[in-house]
Design a protein around this motif. Structure first.
Motif, PDB file in Angstrom:
ATOM      1  N   ASP A 424     -32.092  -1.174   3.907  1.00  0.00           N
ATOM      2  CA  ASP A 424     -33.108   0.009   4.183  1.00  0.00           C
ATOM      3  C   ASP A 424     -34.347  -0.040   2.968  1.00  0.00           C
ATOM      4  O   ASP A 424     -34.054  -0.413   1.796  1.00  0.00           O
ATOM      5  N   SER A 425     -35.422  -0.208   3.827  1.00  0.00           N
ATOM      6  CA  SER A 425     -36.635  -0.808   2.826  1.00  0.00           C
ATOM      7  C   SER A 425     -37.095   0.502   1.772  1.00  0.00           C
ATOM      8  O   SER A 425     -37.462   0.056   0.430  1.00  0.00           O
ATOM      9  N   MET A 426     -36.818   1.884   2.273  1.00  0.00           N
ATOM     10  CA  MET A 426     -36.926   2.724   1.324  1.00  0.00           C
ATOM     11  C   MET A 426     -35.928   2.876   0.139  1.00  0.00           C
ATOM     12  O   MET A 426     -36.107   3.541  -1.164  1.00  0.00           O
ATOM     13  N   SER A 427     -34.603   2.398   0.318  1.00  0.00           N
ATOM     14  CA  SER A 427     -33.795   2.188  -0.892  1.00  0.00           C
ATOM     15  C   SER A 427     -34.210   1.066  -1.952  1.00  0.00           C
ATOM     16  O   SER A 427     -33.727   1.171  -2.836  1.00  0.00           O
ATOM     17  N   LEU A 428     -34.915   0.050  -1.519  1.00  0.00           N
ATOM     18  CA  LEU A 428     -35.570  -1.123  -2.458  1.00  0.00           C
ATOM     19  C   LEU A 428     -36.899  -1.061  -2.807  1.00  0.00           C
ATOM     20  O   LEU A 428     -37.308  -1.307  -3.901  1.00  0.00           O
ATOM     21  N   ALA A 435     -42.730  -3.999  -4.368  1.00  0.00           N
ATOM     22  CA  ALA A 435     -42.087  -4.305  -5.584  1.00  0.00           C
ATOM     23  C   ALA A 435     -40.616  -3.553  -5.564  1.00  0.00           C
ATOM     24  O   ALA A 435     -40.408  -2.228  -5.190  1.00  0.00           O
ATOM     25  N   LEU A 436     -39.616  -4.562  -5.992  1.00  0.00           N
ATOM     26  CA  LEU A 436     -38.343  -3.839  -5.911  1.00  0.00           C
ATOM     27  C   LEU A 436     -38.063  -2.485  -6.830  1.00  0.00           C
ATOM     28  O   LEU A 436     -38.703  -2.690  -8.194  1.00  0.00           O
ATOM     29  N   LYS A 437     -37.419  -1.692  -6.682  1.00  0.00           N
ATOM     30  CA  LYS A 437     -37.242  -0.574  -7.587  1.00  0.00           C
ATOM     31  C   LYS A 437     -36.431  -0.932  -8.468  1.00  0.00           C
ATOM     32  O   LYS A 437     -35.384  -1.867  -8.552  1.00  0.00           O
ATOM     33  N   ASP A 438     -36.309  -0.168  -9.777  1.00  0.00           N
ATOM     34  CA  ASP A 438     -35.277  -0.250 -10.740  1.00  0.00           C
ATOM     35  C   ASP A 438     -34.048   0.066 -10.189  1.00  0.00           C
ATOM     36  O   ASP A 438     -33.954   1.095  -9.596  1.00  0.00           O
ATOM     37  N   GLY A 439     -32.880  -0.589 -10.424  1.00  0.00           N
ATOM     38  CA  GLY A 439     -31.780  -0.354 -10.121  1.00  0.00           C
ATOM     39  C   GLY A 439     -31.036  -0.641  -8.798  1.00  0.00           C
ATOM     40  O   GLY A 439     -30.250  -0.233  -8.203  1.00  0.00           O
ATOM     41  N   SER A 440     -32.243  -1.271  -8.272  1.00  0.00           N
ATOM     42  CA  SER A 440     -31.719  -1.776  -6.709  1.00  0.00           C
ATOM     43  C   SER A 440     -30.986  -3.031  -6.833  1.00  0.00           C
ATOM     44  O   SER A 440     -30.451  -3.618  -5.823  1.00  0.00           O
ATOM     45  N   THR A 441     -31.025  -3.760  -7.998  1.00  0.00           N
ATOM     46  CA  THR A 441     -30.045  -4.961  -7.941  1.00  0.00           C
ATOM     47  C   THR A 441     -28.640  -4.820  -7.787  1.00  0.00           C
ATOM     48  O   THR A 441     -27.997  -5.871  -6.905  1.00  0.00           O
ATOM     49  N   LYS A 442     -28.175  -3.824  -8.330  1.00  0.00           N
ATOM     50  CA  LYS A 442     -26.673  -3.711  -8.092  1.00  0.00           C
ATOM     51  C   LYS A 442     -26.202  -3.659  -6.450  1.00  0.00           C
ATOM     52  O   LYS A 442     -25.422  -4.138  -5.926  1.00  0.00           O
ATOM     53  N   ALA A 484     -40.854 -10.394  -1.742  1.00  0.00           N
ATOM     54  CA  ALA A 484     -40.154  -9.857  -2.887  1.00  0.00           C
ATOM     55  C   ALA A 484     -38.717 -10.138  -3.033  1.00  0.00           C
ATOM     56  O   ALA A 484     -38.252 -10.570  -3.960  1.00  0.00           O
ATOM     57  N   LEU A 485     -38.082  -9.839  -1.559  1.00  0.00           N
ATOM     58  CA  LEU A 485     -36.644  -9.978  -1.859  1.00  0.00           C
ATOM     59  C   LEU A 485     -36.167 -11.419  -1.796  1.00  0.00           C
ATOM     60  O   LEU A 485     -35.308 -11.748  -2.257  1.00  0.00           O
ATOM     61  N   ARG A 486     -37.109 -12.256  -1.351  1.00  0.00           N
ATOM     62  CA  ARG A 486     -36.886 -13.771  -1.370  1.00  0.00           C
ATOM     63  C   ARG A 486     -36.712 -14.137  -2.911  1.00  0.00           C
ATOM     64  O   ARG A 486     -36.036 -15.281  -3.114  1.00  0.00           O
ATOM     65  N   ASN A 487     -37.875 -13.804  -3.346  1.00  0.00           N
ATOM     66  CA  ASN A 487     -38.138 -14.219  -4.864  1.00  0.00           C
ATOM     67  C   ASN A 487     -36.722 -13.691  -5.586  1.00  0.00           C
ATOM     68  O   ASN A 487     -36.395 -14.665  -6.530  1.00  0.00           O
ATOM     69  N   TRP A 488     -36.504 -12.487  -5.449  1.00  0.00           N
ATOM     70  CA  TRP A 488     -35.119 -12.001  -6.134  1.00  0.00           C
ATOM     71  C   TRP A 488     -34.188 -13.004  -5.946  1.00  0.00           C
ATOM     72  O   TRP A 488     -33.264 -13.507  -6.862  1.00  0.00           O
ATOM     73  N   MET A 489     -33.830 -13.432  -4.712  1.00  0.00           N
ATOM     74  CA  MET A 489     -32.613 -14.299  -4.371  1.00  0.00           C
ATOM     75  C   MET A 489     -32.816 -15.520  -4.831  1.00  0.00           C
ATOM     76  O   MET A 489     -31.840 -16.052  -5.460  1.00  0.00           O
ATOM     77  N   ARG A 490     -33.905 -16.004  -4.905  1.00  0.00           N
ATOM     78  CA  ARG A 490     -34.332 -17.476  -5.452  1.00  0.00           C
ATOM     79  C   ARG A 490     -34.093 -17.576  -6.997  1.00  0.00           C
ATOM     80  O   ARG A 490     -33.457 -18.679  -7.499  1.00  0.00           O
ATOM     81  N   ASP A 491     -34.597 -16.532  -7.553  1.00  0.00           N
ATOM     82  CA  ASP A 491     -34.479 -16.514  -8.943  1.00  0.00           C
ATOM     83  C   ASP A 491     -32.846 -16.112  -9.567  1.00  0.00           C
ATOM     84  O   ASP A 491     -32.611 -16.694 -10.450  1.00  0.00           O
ATOM     85  N   THR A 492     -32.342 -15.426  -9.030  1.00  0.00           N
ATOM     86  CA  THR A 492     -31.170 -14.893  -9.235  1.00  0.00           C
ATOM     87  C   THR A 492     -29.982 -15.796  -8.940  1.00  0.00           C
ATOM     88  O   THR A 492     -29.106 -15.909  -9.764  1.00  0.00           O
ATOM     89  N   GLY A 493     -30.087 -16.601  -7.868  1.00  0.00           N
ATOM     90  CA  GLY A 493     -29.021 -17.405  -7.750  1.00  0.00           C
ATOM     91  C   GLY A 493     -29.365 -18.888  -7.740  1.00  0.00           C
ATOM     92  O   GLY A 493     -28.580 -19.712  -7.128  1.00  0.00           O
ATOM     93  N   ASP A 494     -30.460 -19.177  -8.244  1.00  0.00           N
ATOM     94  CA  ASP A 494     -30.982 -20.408  -8.478  1.00  0.00           C
ATOM     95  C   ASP A 494     -30.896 -21.094  -7.031  1.00  0.00           C
ATOM     96  O   ASP A 494     -30.276 -22.508  -7.275  1.00  0.00           O
ATOM     97  N   VAL A 495     -31.129 -20.623  -6.108  1.00  0.00           N
ATOM     98  CA  VAL A 495     -31.456 -21.260  -4.951  1.00  0.00           C
ATOM     99  C   VAL A 495     -32.648 -22.087  -4.558  1.00  0.00           C
ATOM    100  O   VAL A 495     -33.857 -21.338  -5.039  1.00  0.00           O
ATOM    101  N   PRO A 496     -32.911 -23.049  -4.103  1.00  0.00           N
ATOM    102  CA  PRO A 496     -34.249 -23.733  -3.863  1.00  0.00           C
ATOM    103  C   PRO A 496     -34.839 -23.007  -2.929  1.00  0.00           C
ATOM    104  O   PRO A 496     -34.382 -22.447  -2.029  1.00  0.00           O
ATOM    105  N   GLU A 497     -36.269 -23.017  -2.984  1.00  0.00           N
ATOM    106  CA  GLU A 497     -37.012 -22.553  -2.150  1.00  0.00           C
ATOM    107  C   GLU A 497     -37.021 -22.894  -0.589  1.00  0.00           C
ATOM    108  O   GLU A 497     -37.396 -22.356   0.308  1.00  0.00           O
TER     109      GLU A 497
END
Length: 559
Positions: A424-428, A435-442, A484-497
């Motif tokens: 849900d976009s409104m949850s993120l 920009a991702l909300k604070d607390g959406s990481t979990k 924004a979601l792609r950038n978070w997954m790339r940076d968090t999991g060290d996944v190539p772009e």
């Protein structure tokens, strides 16, 4: 036409029609429309044939001849029709001369042969097969070679008509009597002349001519042979596009007939080649004439009563031809059956065992053929196969062995349908923000447990909005949220772009109605899924794995 004859014609025509329809419907490989039209045509032709024969009174109608005094039907010797020159002195006022070996029947002029045979065919149809023709030629009675050749041409025409009338060729004997020193009959059958003296046994000509009393006759005999060969026989066999050639069954000749005072064809021939002349003083005024009875034993093997009329023989020929055609078509049908089964067996053997679907189709075709052959074994094979060598048992055995030798592999397990992770976009994100909300990481970590970078798979991130606002603004916002979601997954999991593909669809792909607040809430979403793509997501120190060895594992989560 007599009622018995009408019944005979109708019965024979009906048998012929049944024979043709049997061949047409059981053996000829054609469609029902063609067979129906052919059946109608055969029926029309049969009716026309019966009506024509009944109206005209049969093939002998229109011919009026006197009744011929013939031997009794139980006698089976040859009946020789005698035509030609000076028959009065030969028959002495009689029409028929009977002997122990056959009969001589006077036919007078050559042009009457067809009438006489037609009369015999009407009175005694079975004795037509005993008829032969003998043409008697006395060259001393002819002054013109062209007139003699015209008579021989008439004989050829009569022979052609007799062939059409009887359905077979009648034997023709050429008999020639020449003036000269008295000799017995010389019979030539093939290339061996035989001298047949009256009241004496036959003697080879080469032995007869060595007797001293016969030497004086040799020059005239040789010229007689030459005359027959170059005038009589040559005219009968020469090429003519209107009448077929007539090959003499045998030749009979003798010397000793009366020599006329006038010049004749024979005297001119003899004088021009040998300078011989026979005067009236060397020959009696009335020479004794007799029949060449030695020819009758030669004709006996070729004279036999005919079984049935010409129409019956034609019917037997038609039935025989239909039977031969049925045998041939049956052999072709069996050959086609063998080719069909062989082709299916070759297709079966050519398909690898791991190709499940093509192998199953080939197996079904083999089973259908086995069922068909088994039904034919129980109920009998169709008539179109029965006259040839029907190979049903051999084909059934080959098919059954192929079916029994196959062990089917386990069919492949059905692949589960790939699932899409919907967030849900409104949850993120805040409203109108990317920009991702604070607390959406979990929440992201829990939702994207199944989304892992794999070689050969592409992580597709697509953003969607409702229809509130402008189209361009919604498309830009959906793309920014996906990035924004792609950038978070790339940076968090060290996944190539290179493992990601980002798409922004705006409000173009709703999953619910935008007319209600709840529907618009469902349309505001971000979707993440794994899509196989060759050479995608190359991880360091890892080789790409083929896409058909890994299953798509997705999860669905809605908020």
């Amino acid at each position: 036409m007599r009622k018995s004859a009408i019944f005979s014609v109708t019965l024979q025509t009906l048998v012929g029609v049944i024979t043709l329809l049997w061949l047409l419907w059981y053996f000829i490989p054609a469609g029902n429309v063609f067979k129906g039209m052919a059946t109608l045509l055969i029926a029309v032709l049969a009716c026309w044939y019966v009506l024509t024969n009944c109206r005209n009174g049969g093939p002998e109608s229109g011919v009026t001849v006197a009744t011929v005094d013939l031997p009794l039907p139980e006698n089976h010797g040859p009946v020789v029709l005698v035509c030609g020159d000076n028959l009065d002195s030969l028959f002495k006022g009689h029409t028929l001369r009977k002997t122990a070996q056959g009969w001589w029947l006077r036919a007078d002029d050559v042009s009457r042969l067809t009438d006489v045979v037609c009369s015999i065919q009407t009175q005694f149809p079975r004795q037509v097969g005993q008829i032969s023709v003998m043409y008697i030629c006395q060259p001393d009675s002819h002054q013109d070679t062209a007139a003699l050749r015209a008579i021989l041409k008439t004989l050829r025409q009569q022979s052609k008509q007799l062939n059409l009338l009887t359905g077979f060729t009648l034997p023709v004997v050429v008999c020639a009597e020449f003036s000269g020193p008295e000799t017995p009959w010389v019979i030539v059958r093939g290339d061996k002349p035989t001298v047949c003296a009256e009241n004496d046994s036959p003697q080879a000509f080469i032995d007869w001519q060595q007797a001293s009393q016969n030497i004086m006759t040799l020059p005239a005999l040789r010229q007689a042979f030459s005359f027959i060969r170059h005038i009589l026989v040559a005219e009968l066999v020469k090429a003519d596009r209107l009448t077929p050639p007539v090959y003499a069954f045998s030749v009979a000749l003798r010397l000793g007939t009366v020599n006329p005072e006038a010049q004749s064809v024979w005297s001119d021939w003899l004088y021009s080649r040998t300078c011989l002349q026979f005067s009236l003083k060397t020959a009696p005024l009335t020479a004794t004439r007799h029949f060449p009875d030695a020819i009758l034993p030669l004709l006996a093997p070729f004279a036999s009563p005919v079984q049935g009329s010409k129409r019956t023989r034609h019917l037997v020929l038609l039935m025989w031809l239909c039977a031969m055609a049925a045998l041939g078509i049956s052999a072709l049908n069996n050959r086609d059956l063998i080719h069909q089964v062989s082709a299916d067996l070759q297709r079966w053997n050519a398909i690898p065992i791991d190709h499940y679907n093509p192998k199953a189709d080939a197996l079904a075709a083999l089973k259908q053929e086995v069922l068909l052959l088994e039904r034919w074994q129980r109920q009998g094979e169709p008539v179109r196969y029965s006259l040839g060598y029907y190979p049903g048992q051999r084909l059934w055995l080959a098919l059954q062995q192929a079916i029994d030798s196959w062990v089917p592999p386990h069919p492949p397990k059905p692949q589960p349908a790939p699932k899409i992770v919907r967030l849900d976009s409104m949850s993120l994100f805040d409203s109108g923000k990317a920009a991702l909300k604070d607390g959406s990481t979990k929440m992201l970590i829990n939702a994207l447990v199944g989304i892992k970078a794999r070689p050969g798979w592409l992580i597709v991130v697509s953003g969607h909005t409702d229809n509130t606002g402008s189209v361009q603004l919604n498309q830009t916002l959906s793309l920014q949220r996906a990035e924004a979601l792609r950038n978070w997954m790339r940076d968090t999991g060290d996944v190539p772009e290179s493992c990601f593909a980002v798409q922004g669809y705006g409000d173009s792909r709703p999953i619910a109605s935008n007319d209600t607040p709840d529907g618009r809430a469902h349309n505001r979403r971000v979707e993440i899924s794994l899509v196989p793509q060759a050479d995608a997501c190359r991880l360091p120190d890892l080789k790409p794995t083929s896409q058909d060895k890994r299953d798509v594992s997705t999860q669905e989560m809605e908020k």
